[in-house]
Design an enzyme around this catalytic site. Structure first.
Site, PDB file in Angstrom:
ATOM      1  N   ILE A  56       6.555  93.499 -71.830  1.00 30.90           N
ATOM      2  CA  ILE A  56       6.453  94.868 -71.346  1.00 30.90           C
ATOM      3  C   ILE A  56       7.762  95.183 -70.636  1.00 30.90           C
ATOM      4  CG2 ILE A  56       3.945  95.015 -71.194  1.00 30.90           C
ATOM      5  CD1 ILE A  56       4.051  94.320 -68.294  1.00 30.90           C
ATOM      6  N   ASP A  57       8.084  96.463 -70.538  1.00 26.71           N
ATOM      7  CA  ASP A  57       9.372  96.866 -69.985  1.00 26.71           C
ATOM      8  C   ASP A  57       9.505  96.470 -68.513  1.00 26.71           C
ATOM      9  OD1 ASP A  57       9.916  98.062 -72.423  1.00 26.71           O
ATOM     10  OD2 ASP A  57       9.141 100.014 -71.789  1.00 26.71           O
ATOM     11  N   LYS A  58      10.732  96.392 -68.067  1.00 22.57           N
ATOM     12  CA  LYS A  58      11.031  96.010 -66.680  1.00 22.57           C
ATOM     13  C   LYS A  58      10.218  96.818 -65.675  1.00 22.57           C
ATOM     14  CE  LYS A  58      14.737  96.315 -63.260  1.00 22.57           C
ATOM     15  NZ  LYS A  58      16.126  96.771 -62.998  1.00 22.57           N
ATOM     16  N   ARG A 105       5.971 105.290 -74.361  1.00 21.35           N
ATOM     17  CA  ARG A 105       6.969 106.216 -73.828  1.00 21.35           C
ATOM     18  C   ARG A 105       7.489 107.156 -74.917  1.00 21.35           C
ATOM     19  NH1 ARG A 105      10.999 102.064 -70.993  1.00 21.35           N
ATOM     20  NH2 ARG A 105      11.965 103.984 -70.173  1.00 21.35           N
TER      21      ARG A 105
END
Length: 303
Positions: A137-139, A237
């Site tokens: 998963i993204d930062k 997103r």
């Protein structure tokens, strides 16, 4: 070794080879790319060219990124929030702001650094920089991740992701008021031809499906649950931006005027999968982090 290719589009014509390639990834410096070109790791239409070669529409740029000289990945006590662990699998609740695995510029403070401190047995399928990492998963996205502690478990978990049998539910705050109660976004995702550091809905992208339902509406925002059927880079997103409701706080895909949240308001709150060895169905839920819950309460008060 990472391999990729890119066909030059009309708006990219006449751009220098080194400049174009270095724009693909933020971590690729111009000097690094120039060295790859010199070494023959980057070719155009199967031929070695100079860094200042002017690209033409239709040129096929092939890139073979050489394996980096790896630093020692140091174990670090990052006080990970472990939700489940046995001999095969581990489930961790990643905090917002933590990078999942080391990369250029991020060799400390990553989830992998913390995992290596917590346990020594992690699968090696994705190499020394990504031990145990089955999905990411993204930062700035918080939430649940499954980690494989051996190669057998890694293969079984990766197969479930490929077969779309893993349950992954996210909670997101998006701009605008979504008029319907639920929906499905089925739109292919690939690299944005206008900005190679972003993803976008493109005709030749990979299949991507996101299901969403509205949980709560505010004046200018909507709180939703998203269920992933596929797991493309930045999928939620990109998809929410595509339908006109970008995530609040998103610096890459959101509007210039958005909530100052330190990143997108997105939390991987539910994770379910079959245990790789026993076949038992395991489901985990992580509550919204404090800052996300506080943001929702602020909106409820009309502030």
């Amino acid at each position: 070794m990472e391999k990729m290719d890119h066909t030059i589009l009309e708006h990219e014509a006449n751009e220098r080879l080194d400049k174009m390639v270095s724009s693909i990834r933020e971590e690729w410096s111009r000097s690094q790319v120039q060295q790859w070109i010199k070494d023959g790791d980057i070719t155009v239409n199967g031929k070695k060219e100079k860094a200042n070669y002017r690209l033409q529409t239709g040129d096929l740029v092939e890139i073979e990124v050489p394996e980096p000289e790896l630093p020692d990945i140091e174990p670090e006590d990052l006080h990970l929030d472990i939700y489940y662990e046995d001999a095969d699998v581990l489930v961790v609740n990643k905090p917002k702001g933590m990078v999942v695995h080391p990369s250029n510029g991020h060799f400390t403070g990553t989830l992998v650094n913390g995992l290596m401190y917590h346990c020594k047995d992690l699968s090696g399928i994705n190499g020394v920089l990504r031990p145990g990492i089955v999905h990411r998963i993204d930062k700035d996205t918080s939430g649940l991740l499954m980690v494989a502690k051996n190669d057998y478990a890694h293969e079984k978990l990766a197969a479930q992701l490929s077969e779309k049998t893993v349950t992954r539910k996210y909670f997101a705050l998006v701009h605008g008021n979504i008029p319907h109660e639920a929906g499905t976004i089925d739109a292919p995702i690939g690299r944005d031809p206008a900005d190679r550091q972003r993803m976008a809905v493109v005709d030749n992208g990979k299949d991507a499906v996101t299901h969403f339902r509205v949980l709560e509406r505010f004046d200018r925002f909507t709180f939703i649950e998203c269920r992933l059927e596929t797991g493309r880079t930045h999928q939620i997103r990109v998809h929410m931006k595509y339908i006109g409701h970008p995530l609040a706080g998103d610096p890459k895909y959101g509007p210039k005027k958005t909530i100052d949240f330190g990143g997108q308001a997105l939390h991987a709150g539910v994770l379910g999968f079959r245990h790789p060895r026993t076949g038992e169905t395991l489901t985990f839920e992580a509550p919204l982090p404090d800052d996300f819950a506080h943001l929702l309460n602020t909106l409820r008060r009309g502030l």
